[in-house]
Write an enzyme that holds these catalytic residues in place. Structure first.
Site, PDB file in Angstrom:
ATOM      1  N   CYS A 273       0.795  -1.238   0.000  1.00  0.00           N
ATOM      2  CA  CYS A 273       0.000   0.000   0.000  1.00  0.00           C
ATOM      3  C   CYS A 273       0.827   1.287   0.000  1.00  0.00           C
ATOM      4  O   CYS A 273       0.736   2.075  -0.931  1.00  0.00           O
ATOM      5  CB  CYS A 273      -0.930  -0.006   1.219  1.00  0.00           C
ATOM      6  SG  CYS A 273      -2.154  -1.317   1.133  1.00  0.00           S
TER       7      CYS A 273
HETATM    8  N1  LIG Z   1      -2.707  -6.125   1.967  1.00  0.00           N
HETATM    9  C1  LIG Z   1      -3.023  -4.973   2.530  1.00  0.00           C
HETATM   10  O1  LIG Z   1      -2.517  -4.624   3.602  1.00  0.00           O
HETATM   11  C2  LIG Z   1      -4.057  -4.054   1.914  1.00  0.00           C
HETATM   12  C3  LIG Z   1      -4.621  -3.051   2.704  1.00  0.00           C
HETATM   13  C4  LIG Z   1      -5.570  -2.207   2.151  1.00  0.00           C
HETATM   14  C5  LIG Z   1      -5.911  -2.339   0.817  1.00  0.00           C
HETATM   15  N2  LIG Z   1      -5.348  -3.315   0.048  1.00  0.00           N
HETATM   16  C6  LIG Z   1      -5.757  -3.426  -1.345  1.00  0.00           C
HETATM   17  O2  LIG Z   1      -6.565  -4.582  -1.489  1.00  0.00           O
HETATM   18  C7  LIG Z   1      -6.367  -5.165  -2.778  1.00  0.00           C
HETATM   19  C8  LIG Z   1      -5.992  -6.630  -2.613  1.00  0.00           C
HETATM   20  O3  LIG Z   1      -4.759  -6.702  -1.917  1.00  0.00           O
HETATM   21  P1  LIG Z   1      -4.237  -8.025  -1.235  1.00  0.00           P
HETATM   22  O4  LIG Z   1      -3.122  -7.616  -0.356  1.00  0.00           O
HETATM   23  O5  LIG Z   1      -5.356  -8.814  -0.679  1.00  0.00           O
HETATM   24  O6  LIG Z   1      -3.674  -8.783  -2.533  1.00  0.00           O
HETATM   25  P2  LIG Z   1      -3.211 -10.304  -2.624  1.00  0.00           P
HETATM   26  O7  LIG Z   1      -2.223 -10.375  -3.730  1.00  0.00           O
HETATM   27  O8  LIG Z   1      -2.858 -10.827  -1.277  1.00  0.00           O
HETATM   28  O9  LIG Z   1      -4.545 -11.067  -3.063  1.00  0.00           O
HETATM   29  C9  LIG Z   1      -5.154 -10.879  -4.279  1.00  0.00           C
HETATM   30  C10 LIG Z   1      -5.720 -12.215  -4.752  1.00  0.00           C
HETATM   31  O10 LIG Z   1      -6.411 -12.008  -5.984  1.00  0.00           O
HETATM   32  C11 LIG Z   1      -6.234 -13.165  -6.785  1.00  0.00           C
HETATM   33  N3  LIG Z   1      -6.542 -12.842  -8.176  1.00  0.00           N
HETATM   34  C12 LIG Z   1      -5.786 -12.145  -9.050  1.00  0.00           C
HETATM   35  N4  LIG Z   1      -6.449 -12.060 -10.234  1.00  0.00           N
HETATM   36  C13 LIG Z   1      -7.628 -12.714 -10.076  1.00  0.00           C
HETATM   37  C14 LIG Z   1      -8.708 -12.966 -10.933  1.00  0.00           C
HETATM   38  N5  LIG Z   1      -8.728 -12.541 -12.199  1.00  0.00           N
HETATM   39  N6  LIG Z   1      -9.750 -13.677 -10.455  1.00  0.00           N
HETATM   40  C15 LIG Z   1      -9.737 -14.146  -9.172  1.00  0.00           C
HETATM   41  N7  LIG Z   1      -8.737 -13.916  -8.322  1.00  0.00           N
HETATM   42  C16 LIG Z   1      -7.686 -13.217  -8.768  1.00  0.00           C
HETATM   43  C17 LIG Z   1      -4.778 -13.542  -6.534  1.00  0.00           C
HETATM   44  O11 LIG Z   1      -4.535 -14.893  -6.878  1.00  0.00           O
HETATM   45  C18 LIG Z   1      -4.655 -13.269  -5.040  1.00  0.00           C
HETATM   46  O12 LIG Z   1      -4.929 -14.431  -4.270  1.00  0.00           O
HETATM   47  C19 LIG Z   1      -5.287  -4.317  -3.450  1.00  0.00           C
HETATM   48  O13 LIG Z   1      -5.876  -3.346  -4.256  1.00  0.00           O
HETATM   49  C20 LIG Z   1      -4.587  -3.634  -2.295  1.00  0.00           C
HETATM   50  O14 LIG Z   1      -4.022  -2.414  -2.666  1.00  0.00           O
HETATM   51  C21 LIG Z   1      -4.443  -4.187   0.579  1.00  0.00           C
END
Ligand SMILES: NC(=O)c1ccc[n+]([C@@H]2O[C@H](COP(=O)([O-])OP(=O)(O)OC[C@H]3O[C@@H](n4cnc5c(N)ncnc54)[C@H](O)[C@@H]3O)[C@@H](O)[C@H]2O)c1
Length: 431
Positions: free
Chosen positions: A272
């Site tokens: 982030c």
């Molecule tokens: N991790 C954090 O601390 C955090 C905090 C706030 C916001 N966010 C936001 O949340 C969002 C997700 O982040 P995250 O950390 O969970 O990511 P992550 O990479 O841990 O998880 C994302 C998941 O999406 C899956 N994926 C990708 N393409 C796909 C598709 N076409 N169909 C189905 N699944 C698919 C991936 O395999 C993965 O398991 C991002 O935009 C991030 O900026 C993350």
């Protein structure tokens, strides 16, 4: 009350969460625990397999919690998009990283929106939780969702942006006690979102549009990045003035108002803080304008790994040490197993380019890839009793600093992890 609102209220709605990572997996579990019938979709088959075997791959979700949820609630995991047919709510939680040119990579949310648009979205509520630039939900997602139909937003189907505020590894603040910001394309979308998220969050904050909700998230993370940039610069200034920044912060934070402590470090990490301000910056570039604060904090924060290596070289020279450093902790923050954008990776890459050998220890990481080489975590004891510099990059709670400091002669502590160590035999260099 319309049919969807009623289903959300009495929790008979089917909820699909797409993307079961750090955000999507805990979110799908929360909705299942709240009583909804939940489908979790991820294209990564190894994750689905692991969930079917009731093994969690996210440190915030224990195997026990996963097992209990699968046993006592209605939750199913699949790599197939077909559950969208019977879903009333579809929540998108896929990655929004930067591409090679450091511009927003929204290809994941585009792909998922295209998949959703293949289904009949009439009477559905679609929520985007992935962080995006202001305007993306309305300008990118909405046109994709309506590309195959004549449905009217707010009348026939609903679209919402709700920024994810979860902080992995943080136990005090969770989905239920952290206020949840929501903004719909129409006020009806927002109202439906309020009913949905009321079941998992104690406090819903409604804003006027998806764009306002998107900007709220970017303000929060730009605020953090800019303040970390400021305190990193203050650390460099204190060095020049022969002052200890950590002492100054402790004193400054005793002021009961108007000051909030931020801490310097070896660089920004995680999915982030290093990424989100760039989403805003990119949007501003499209409008032929810029943010001076984002630029400045990027310059300072992304320069920290170089500064750390430069300081390490000076310490090595001063003590005539071997041309090798040992990195203690490589994850981007303590007590998680996430190395995304970790400054430890940048530091190892810089060391590698400078032909300085390195090893690492991290209780949460077995191995990692640097410049196409797989490097395994070494035991902390292998760093003891040799003429090498150890650098603390991540201060995991399970490190025994007393034990470590008793067995090392020279440490570069970029986190002030050794603040309580009184051992006078050790040379501690601070950031
Ligand atoms: N991790 C954090 O601390 C955090 C905090 C706030 C916001 N966010 C936001 O949340 C969002 C997700 O982040 P995250 O950390 O969970 O990511 P992550 O990479 O841990 O998880 C994302 C998941 O999406 C899956 N994926 C990708 N393409 C796909 C598709 N076409 N169909 C189905 N699944 C698919 C991936 O395999 C993965 O398991 C991002 O935009 C991030 O900026 C993350």
């Amino acid at each position: 009350m319309n049919e969807l609102a009623k289903k959300l209220k009495d929790k008979t709605a089917n909820v699909t969460v797409i993307g079961l990572g750090y955000i999507g997996l805990p979110l799908s579990i929360s909705f299942a625990k709240a009583g909804f019938n939940v489908f979790g979709i991820d294209i990564d088959n190894s994750k689905i397999q692991s969930l079917h075997e009731q093994n969690s791959y996210i440190s915030d979700v224990s195997d026990k919690e996963l097992k209990k949820t699968i046993k006592n609630h209605k939750i199913n995991f699949t790599s197939n998009y077909s559950p969208i047919v019977e879903s009333d709510v579809v929540i998108i939680c896929v990655p929004t990283p930067l591409n090679k040119t450091k511009d927003p990579d929204i290809s994941y949310i585009v792909k998922v929106s295209e998949e959703i648009s293949k289904f009949d979205i009439n009477k559905k509520l679609i929520c985007l939780e992935s962080t995006v630039y202001p305007g993306a939900t309305e300008e990118v997602i909405l046109p994709i969702l309506t590309s195959n139909n004549n449905l009217k937003i707010g009348d026939d189907f609903n679209l919402l942006f709700s920024p994810e505020r979860m902080d992995p590894g943080q136990s005090n603040w969770n989905l239920s006690n952290t206020p949840k910001v929501i903004g719909g394309i129409t006020s009806r979308c927002t109202d439906l979102g309020q009913i949905l998220y009321n079941s998992v969050s104690d406090n819903i904050i409604k804003v006027s549009s998806t764009k306002a909700a998107e900007m709220t998230k970017l303000l929060e993370n730009t605020f953090r990045a800019a303040n970390i940039g400021l305190i990193n610069e203050m650390a460099l200034i204190c060095k020049k003035l022969n002052l200890d920044i950590w002492e100054i912060i402790e004193a400054a934070k005793t002021k009961p108002y108007g000051y909030m402590p931020f801490y310097p470090g070896p660089g920004l990490g995680g999915h982030c803080i290093p990424v989100d301000p760039r989403y805003l910056e990119w949007k501003l570039e499209m409008l032929n304008t810029e943010s001076k604060f984002i630029k400045l904090s990027e310059d300072i924060n992304f320069g920290m790994p170089d500064y750390v290596v430069q300081s390490a070289e000076e310490i090595i020279k001063k003590h005539n040490l071997n041309n090798k450093v040992n990195i203690i902790g490589v994850t981007y923050k303590p007590n998680v197993s996430d190395i995304r954008e970790s400054p430890a990776i940048d530091i190892m890459q810089i060391l590698s380019k400078k032909n300085i050998k390195f090893s690492f220890n991290d209780p949460h990481i077995n191995k990692l890839e640097i410049e196409n080489l797989t490097i395994k975590s070494e035991s902390i004891e292998s760093f003891f009793n040799n003429k090498e510099l150890s650098i603390i990059i991540t201060d995991h709670a399970n490190y025994d600093w007393d034990y470590i400091s008793k067995n090392l002669e020279i440490i570069y502590d970029t986190r002030n992890a050794l603040r309580n160590i009184k051992n006078t035999k050790i040379n501690i260099y601070k950031l």
